[in-house]
Design an enzyme around this catalytic site. Sequence first.
Site: not given
Ligand code: IMP
Ligand code: MG
Length: 188
Positions: A52, A108, A111, A139, A160-161, A167, A173
């Site tokens: 990403g 990227d 979350d 987020k 969701f973006v 992606d 992407r």
């Molecule tokens: P975390 O482990 O929940 O912080 O997730 C981070 C990963 O989730 C990012 O590197 C993305 O690959 C994916 N992700 C989280 N939210 C989104 C979104 O809105 N669009 C696309 N990928 C996302």
């Molecule tokens: Mg990712």
Amino acid sequence: MAADGLFRLVQSDIERVLFDGPAIHKRLDEIATQITADYSDRKLVVIAILTGTLMFTSDLLRRIPLPLKLNCLSVASYHGKTQTSGEVFFKELSVPEVAGQDVLILDDILDTGYTLAAVREKLETARPRSIRVCVLLSKRKRRARNVDADYTGFEIDDEFVVGYGLDFMERYRNLPYIGVLRKELLAD
Ligand code: IMP
Ligand code: MG
């Protein structure tokens, strides 16, 4: 089909554009200036989390005129859905050699924080001098782990973006902007 036509085809899946190319590049100018100042007398090693961050890394690093090194890590926590599984899988078995160096992790989007918490923990075992985190998007409302970014491109709501490297099931992407995906496409 011309590139323009292809993007129009994909554009019908996008509810609205959040940040277009010029807005992203303007913000990258600001972050790069800050990182350049902060790391001017450091041994900077950038660790980019694939896939990403591909566009983000490429555009950001070309704005940082320091003698930095670049490493990439592949992790997976998603399995194609929009919810994180909470478990983070590393595709490389070895940890980059960063002892005594100043690590800047690029991701990227921050979350839930599971990914960055796991990457940070793994890199700490390699005894770097410092670790900081730089994310394109954050987020804040969804955070489940106690991790924060030192540099953040944009704070966004819980939507969701896709695009500019991000992606949904490995698609979108290549969009040159960041946009919100139409909700009906997310249902699985
Ligand atoms: P975390 O482990 O929940 O912080 O997730 C981070 C990963 O989730 C990012 O590197 C993305 O690959 C994916 N992700 C989280 N939210 C989104 C979104 O809105 N669009 C696309 N990928 C996302
Ligand atoms: Mg990712």
